[in-house]
Scaffold this motif. Structure first.
Motif, PDB file in Angstrom:
ATOM      1  N   UNK A  99     -65.238 -71.633 -30.464  1.00  0.00           N
ATOM      2  CA  UNK A  99     -66.211 -70.765 -31.120  1.00  0.00           C
ATOM      3  C   UNK A  99     -65.538 -69.961 -32.242  1.00  0.00           C
ATOM      4  N   UNK A 100     -66.316 -69.541 -33.194  1.00  0.00           N
ATOM      5  CA  UNK A 100     -65.773 -68.705 -34.271  1.00  0.00           C
ATOM      6  C   UNK A 100     -65.701 -67.248 -33.809  1.00  0.00           C
ATOM      7  N   UNK A 101     -64.870 -66.476 -34.483  1.00  0.00           N
ATOM      8  CA  UNK A 101     -64.728 -65.043 -34.183  1.00  0.00           C
ATOM      9  C   UNK A 101     -64.579 -64.300 -35.514  1.00  0.00           C
ATOM     10  N   UNK A 102     -65.695 -64.247 -36.245  1.00  0.00           N
ATOM     11  CA  UNK A 102     -65.648 -63.612 -37.563  1.00  0.00           C
ATOM     12  C   UNK A 102     -65.482 -62.103 -37.441  1.00  0.00           C
ATOM     13  N   UNK A 103     -64.497 -61.582 -38.175  1.00  0.00           N
ATOM     14  CA  UNK A 103     -64.268 -60.143 -38.274  1.00  0.00           C
ATOM     15  C   UNK A 103     -64.893 -59.664 -39.583  1.00  0.00           C
ATOM     16  N   UNK A 138     -60.552 -66.580 -35.012  1.00  0.00           N
ATOM     17  CA  UNK A 138     -60.348 -67.553 -33.934  1.00  0.00           C
ATOM     18  C   UNK A 138     -59.527 -68.743 -34.417  1.00  0.00           C
ATOM     19  N   UNK A 139     -59.720 -69.134 -35.663  1.00  0.00           N
ATOM     20  CA  UNK A 139     -59.050 -70.323 -36.197  1.00  0.00           C
ATOM     21  C   UNK A 139     -57.548 -70.118 -36.376  1.00  0.00           C
ATOM     22  N   UNK A 140     -57.096 -68.867 -36.363  1.00  0.00           N
ATOM     23  CA  UNK A 140     -55.673 -68.580 -36.577  1.00  0.00           C
ATOM     24  C   UNK A 140     -54.926 -68.266 -35.284  1.00  0.00           C
ATOM     25  N   UNK A 141     -55.550 -68.527 -34.134  1.00  0.00           N
ATOM     26  CA  UNK A 141     -54.859 -68.329 -32.863  1.00  0.00           C
ATOM     27  C   UNK A 141     -53.684 -69.297 -32.752  1.00  0.00           C
ATOM     28  N   UNK A 145     -61.880 -38.595 -47.573  1.00  0.00           N
ATOM     29  CA  UNK A 145     -62.694 -38.936 -46.413  1.00  0.00           C
ATOM     30  C   UNK A 145     -62.976 -40.434 -46.405  1.00  0.00           C
ATOM     31  N   UNK A 146     -63.065 -40.996 -45.187  1.00  0.00           N
ATOM     32  CA  UNK A 146     -63.337 -42.421 -45.006  1.00  0.00           C
ATOM     33  C   UNK A 146     -64.345 -42.588 -43.874  1.00  0.00           C
ATOM     34  N   UNK A 147     -65.299 -43.483 -44.037  1.00  0.00           N
ATOM     35  CA  UNK A 147     -66.164 -43.909 -42.942  1.00  0.00           C
ATOM     36  C   UNK A 147     -66.052 -45.422 -42.823  1.00  0.00           C
ATOM     37  N   UNK A 148     -65.905 -45.914 -41.610  1.00  0.00           N
ATOM     38  CA  UNK A 148     -65.586 -47.336 -41.387  1.00  0.00           C
ATOM     39  C   UNK A 148     -66.437 -47.891 -40.247  1.00  0.00           C
ATOM     40  N   UNK A 149     -66.890 -49.127 -40.439  1.00  0.00           N
ATOM     41  CA  UNK A 149     -67.638 -49.842 -39.394  1.00  0.00           C
ATOM     42  C   UNK A 149     -67.134 -51.280 -39.345  1.00  0.00           C
ATOM     43  N   UNK A 150     -66.990 -51.812 -38.127  1.00  0.00           N
ATOM     44  CA  UNK A 150     -66.525 -53.186 -37.994  1.00  0.00           C
ATOM     45  C   UNK A 150     -67.247 -53.939 -36.903  1.00  0.00           C
ATOM     46  N   UNK A 151     -67.330 -55.254 -37.057  1.00  0.00           N
ATOM     47  CA  UNK A 151     -67.999 -56.124 -36.089  1.00  0.00           C
ATOM     48  C   UNK A 151     -67.125 -57.343 -35.810  1.00  0.00           C
ATOM     49  N   UNK A 152     -67.024 -57.713 -34.522  1.00  0.00           N
ATOM     50  CA  UNK A 152     -66.302 -58.908 -34.106  1.00  0.00           C
ATOM     51  C   UNK A 152     -67.272 -59.865 -33.430  1.00  0.00           C
ATOM     52  N   UNK A 153     -67.449 -61.028 -34.035  1.00  0.00           N
ATOM     53  CA  UNK A 153     -68.340 -62.047 -33.474  1.00  0.00           C
ATOM     54  C   UNK A 153     -67.719 -62.635 -32.201  1.00  0.00           C
ATOM     55  N   UNK A 194     -64.326 -49.321 -28.997  1.00  0.00           N
ATOM     56  CA  UNK A 194     -65.276 -50.047 -28.149  1.00  0.00           C
ATOM     57  C   UNK A 194     -66.647 -49.377 -28.263  1.00  0.00           C
ATOM     58  N   UNK A 195     -67.043 -49.140 -29.496  1.00  0.00           N
ATOM     59  CA  UNK A 195     -68.313 -48.460 -29.761  1.00  0.00           C
ATOM     60  C   UNK A 195     -69.484 -49.224 -29.157  1.00  0.00           C
ATOM     61  N   UNK A 196     -69.436 -50.540 -29.275  1.00  0.00           N
ATOM     62  CA  UNK A 196     -70.407 -51.419 -28.613  1.00  0.00           C
ATOM     63  C   UNK A 196     -69.659 -52.634 -28.075  1.00  0.00           C
ATOM     64  N   UNK A 197     -70.145 -53.170 -26.962  1.00  0.00           N
ATOM     65  CA  UNK A 197     -69.557 -54.367 -26.367  1.00  0.00           C
ATOM     66  C   UNK A 197     -70.657 -55.398 -26.147  1.00  0.00           C
ATOM     67  N   UNK A 198     -70.273 -56.618 -25.769  1.00  0.00           N
ATOM     68  CA  UNK A 198     -71.263 -57.647 -25.485  1.00  0.00           C
ATOM     69  C   UNK A 198     -70.827 -58.496 -24.301  1.00  0.00           C
ATOM     70  N   UNK A 199     -71.784 -59.220 -23.732  1.00  0.00           N
ATOM     71  CA  UNK A 199     -71.496 -60.078 -22.590  1.00  0.00           C
ATOM     72  C   UNK A 199     -71.104 -59.266 -21.370  1.00  0.00           C
TER      73      UNK A 199
END
Length: 453
Positions: free
Chosen positions: A290-294, A280-283, A312-320, A382-387
């Motif tokens: 608000x922060x948007x930690x990746x 978020x700080x680099x927009x 092989x690779x397995x990857x998980x990510x979260x966006x605040x 879009x494995x999970x969404x919020x709001x």
């Protein structure tokens, strides 16, 4: 030098004679000029001999290094439910050149220049995936020349080295297995390429090294991502800061990687990576308090020993605060060149690629190699969404590929594969608009050539 001595004696003789004969003056001058010219040529020859003998050079080419790779592909599209009017394509995908210079035995320079999609300049693209069939002007994806890397490396100890400048972020496997001879498919590794910036290069400081000849680490402190580029399809991929001349650095990114080498080949290792940044700080504008930690975590394994290759690779990510990012992005200007689509909170990805060399069964001394291979990718941005963000099943994708690699030379490979990609979205008949009872598909037959030197 004998000729020089003879010339001097002749000059003295003509000088004595010139005192009594006026008509000999012009002859003396001519002889003098001839001797000077001969003397000059003699000195040049002597200097040249000394130059060759001492093996001196104005440029010490032994301190320079040059390497690179390139890819050219052809794509034939079969059933393509998301774009019924898609055209077959040829693509001069990439030409990457690496130029380096060794200042001494512990300080070196490295640069990388990429020629992408055959040229430079802006292009017009018909986006049928996220822009609802609108034409958009692209500066980034088409015809481009980029300075990907430019940094100085200080090799202090085997366990302590420092890069300063613009360098590659080694996250996942695609950043390591980036040369066309290192992966089987015609195009880049799909799952990682759809979620992460490929290639991923940032500005900052990178500390790396190796312990006990097998345990390798890398820690990077660099500029981060820009949340205004996040989207439904690519998650954080287009948050990679390339739209402006300079990258915003209000929020730094921290990347860590650890690999354990367990085989003879350099591409036989297992490891993990982690990435953290407040995007978020680099927009471009201060439009989000608000922060948007990746946060991204991944684990990987790659194996290349004897006749067997797989990875092989397995990857998980979260966006605040992904819902706030989605709302802020929806009101951005068209001129910014971003998608402005809702962004998922969590992303999930998995890939496997494996091949086995078969030519040795026929000819044990053959220098060429033939690898039949398979590859599977699963990823959901879009494995999970919020709001109030609504999850779109279209962005849950799986792709199954099968093909062949023919190494006509250890550094040149001919490739072909067939791909069936299935989306999570339902398919409707384009004429009747009735549900067909199946999910949407995208089928592609591709072939290409890749080389590395």
């Amino acid at each position: 030098m004998k000729k020089i001595l003879h010339g001097i004696l002749l000059m003295m003789t003509f000088g004595i004679m010139g005192q009594t004969k006026n008509d000999s003056v012009s002859s003396f001058q001519k002889m003098k000029e001839a001797i000077k010219l001969e003397l000059k040529e003699e000195l040049k020859a002597e200097l040249k001999k000394d130059f060759i003998k001492e093996n001196k050079s104005l440029v010490d080419w032994s301190k320079f290094t040059l390497s690179g790779y390139g890819v050219v592909n052809y794509y034939h599209y079969g059933r393509y439910d998301t774009d019924l009017n898609i055209k077959d394509k040829f693509d001069a995908e990439r030409l990457n050149l690496y130029l380096g210079y060794n200042f001494n035995d512990w300080i070196s320079f490295k640069s990388e220049i990429e020629f992408e999609h055959g040229g430079t300049g802006s292009t017009i693209e018909l986006d049928t995936q996220e822009e609802f069939g609108e034409y958009e002007q692209e500066i980034e994806s088409g015809g481009e020349v980029k300075i990907e890397q430019i940094h100085i490396n200080f090799a202090i100890r085997p366990y302590l080295n420092v890069r300063v400048g613009r360098m590659k972020i080694h996250f996942g496997l695609a950043q390591d297995l980036d040369r066309p001879i290192s992966y089987f498919t015609t195009h880049r590794q799909e799952m990682e390429n759809e979620i992460l910036p490929l290639g991923w290069y940032e500005n900052g400081v990178q500390i790396h090294g190796i312990f006990w000849k097998r345990l390798k680490y890398e820690v990077s402190i660099t500029n981060g991502l820009d949340a205004s580029g996040f989207s439904s399809r690519g998650w954080i991929k287009d948050g990679y800061q390339t739209r402006f001349e300079m990258a915003n650095g209000n929020s730094l990114a921290f990347t860590g990687r650890l690999d354990y080498k367990f085989g003879k080949n350099k591409y036989t290792y297992v490891g993990m990576s982690a990435y953290l940044n407040d995007a978020a700080a680099n927009r471009p504008k201060n439009d989000m308090s608000e922060s948007a930690y990746v946060t991204i975590l991944e684990g990987h394994i790659t194996y290349d020993e004897d006749y067997l290759r797989f990875n092989s690779v397995i990857l998980w990510g979260n966006l605040e605060n992904s819902n706030i990012v989605s709302r802020k992005n929806s009101s951005l200007s068209n001129n910014l060149g971003v998608k402005r689509t809702p962004v998922g909170k969590n992303t999930l990805g998995f890939s496997f690629e494996g091949g086995y060399e078969i030519l040795h069964f026929i000819n044990t001394t053959a220098k060429q190699k033939i690898y039949p291979f398979i590859r599977y990718d699963y990823y959901d941005t879009m494995h999970e969404v919020e709001g109030n963000v609504i999850r779109k099943p279209r962005w849950e994708r799986s792709a199954l590929m099968g093909g062949i690699n023919w190494f006509v030379h250890p550094q040149i490979v001919l490739k072909a594969h067939y791909q069936n990609r299935r989306l999570g979205s339902d398919n409707y008949d384009p004429v009747t608009s009735l549900y067909t009872g199946r999910k949407q598909e995208e089928n592609t037959l591709s072939a290409g050539i890749g080389f590395s030197f």
